[in-house]
Motif scaffolding. Sequence first.
Motif, PDB file in Angstrom:
ATOM      1  N   SER A 145      13.157  -2.942 -38.143  1.00 24.63           N
ATOM      2  CA  SER A 145      14.149  -3.701 -37.373  1.00 24.63           C
ATOM      3  C   SER A 145      14.502  -3.010 -36.054  1.00 24.63           C
ATOM      4  O   SER A 145      14.830  -3.681 -35.074  1.00 24.63           O
ATOM      5  N   ASN A 146      14.414  -1.694 -36.023  1.00 25.38           N
ATOM      6  CA  ASN A 146      14.671  -0.988 -34.762  1.00 25.38           C
ATOM      7  C   ASN A 146      13.540  -1.216 -33.764  1.00 25.38           C
ATOM      8  O   ASN A 146      13.766  -1.308 -32.560  1.00 25.38           O
ATOM      9  N   TYR A 147      12.310  -1.316 -34.256  1.00 17.78           N
ATOM     10  CA  TYR A 147      11.168  -1.652 -33.400  1.00 17.78           C
ATOM     11  C   TYR A 147      11.367  -3.057 -32.828  1.00 17.78           C
ATOM     12  O   TYR A 147      11.191  -3.289 -31.633  1.00 17.78           O
ATOM     13  N   GLU A 148      11.753  -3.978 -33.687  1.00 16.06           N
ATOM     14  CA  GLU A 148      11.996  -5.348 -33.239  1.00 16.06           C
ATOM     15  C   GLU A 148      13.092  -5.383 -32.172  1.00 16.06           C
ATOM     16  O   GLU A 148      12.939  -6.026 -31.127  1.00 16.06           O
ATOM     17  N   TYR A 149      14.180  -4.692 -32.427  1.00 16.19           N
ATOM     18  CA  TYR A 149      15.302  -4.643 -31.485  1.00 16.19           C
ATOM     19  C   TYR A 149      14.846  -4.086 -30.137  1.00 16.19           C
ATOM     20  O   TYR A 149      15.141  -4.659 -29.083  1.00 16.19           O
ATOM     21  N   LEU A 150      14.125  -2.972 -30.175  1.00 19.89           N
ATOM     22  CA  LEU A 150      13.646  -2.337 -28.944  1.00 19.89           C
ATOM     23  C   LEU A 150      12.672  -3.247 -28.205  1.00 19.89           C
ATOM     24  O   LEU A 150      12.783  -3.425 -26.989  1.00 19.89           O
ATOM     25  N   ALA A 151      11.728  -3.826 -28.920  1.00 17.65           N
ATOM     26  CA  ALA A 151      10.735  -4.692 -28.276  1.00 17.65           C
ATOM     27  C   ALA A 151      11.402  -5.897 -27.621  1.00 17.65           C
ATOM     28  O   ALA A 151      11.032  -6.284 -26.502  1.00 17.65           O
ATOM     29  N   GLU A 152      12.385  -6.482 -28.279  1.00 15.23           N
ATOM     30  CA  GLU A 152      13.084  -7.634 -27.706  1.00 15.23           C
ATOM     31  C   GLU A 152      13.863  -7.230 -26.451  1.00 15.23           C
ATOM     32  O   GLU A 152      13.880  -7.964 -25.457  1.00 15.23           O
TER      33      GLU A 152
END
Length: 181
Positions: A145-152
Amino acid sequence: MVDLVILQSVSYIAAAIGVCVAAFYYALNLRETTRNRRATLTTNLMQSFLSEEGALRLIYLLSMQWSDIDDYVKKYDSSVNPENYAKRVAFWNTCDMLGYQYRTGIIDLETIYSIAGNWIIGPWIKFKPIIEHYRKWEWASDYLSNYEYLAEKLLKLQQSRDRDFDEKINVVLTTHLKDNK
């Protein structure tokens, strides 16, 4: 003779000045430590993404092709392709840790964007459906979820700086989908 009250007052003032100097020194030291930590994180980030090994890993991941989730699982799942799994998860977990560091304020978005923005956005777009699939069936629902947050966040920043970015991404995705069929 010097009055005892004056001596006592001078000693209190000296103690207060000592405490103030110590607090000031502590604040400066803390600030320098924070700056050094950010420099270390930036260096590590650069080594992960901007090295020859990082570039080869990214090319390897982006060259993966599949037609649907079942095809992906047959080719790349950890049970059939542990080498691919290791490379993929190492990359994803690095991005997830960067996302965590960004969320907690350890590293700023500009630094990440400058060093590895596109290297994080592209793989996220490519692997998002796969990650979502695994979240439903095997992994925790908040895995990466942190990867998703950062990518977004990086995607929004990229879109704000390059008005044609959405078109470019659509071309890449269309090409990717065409190649995977």
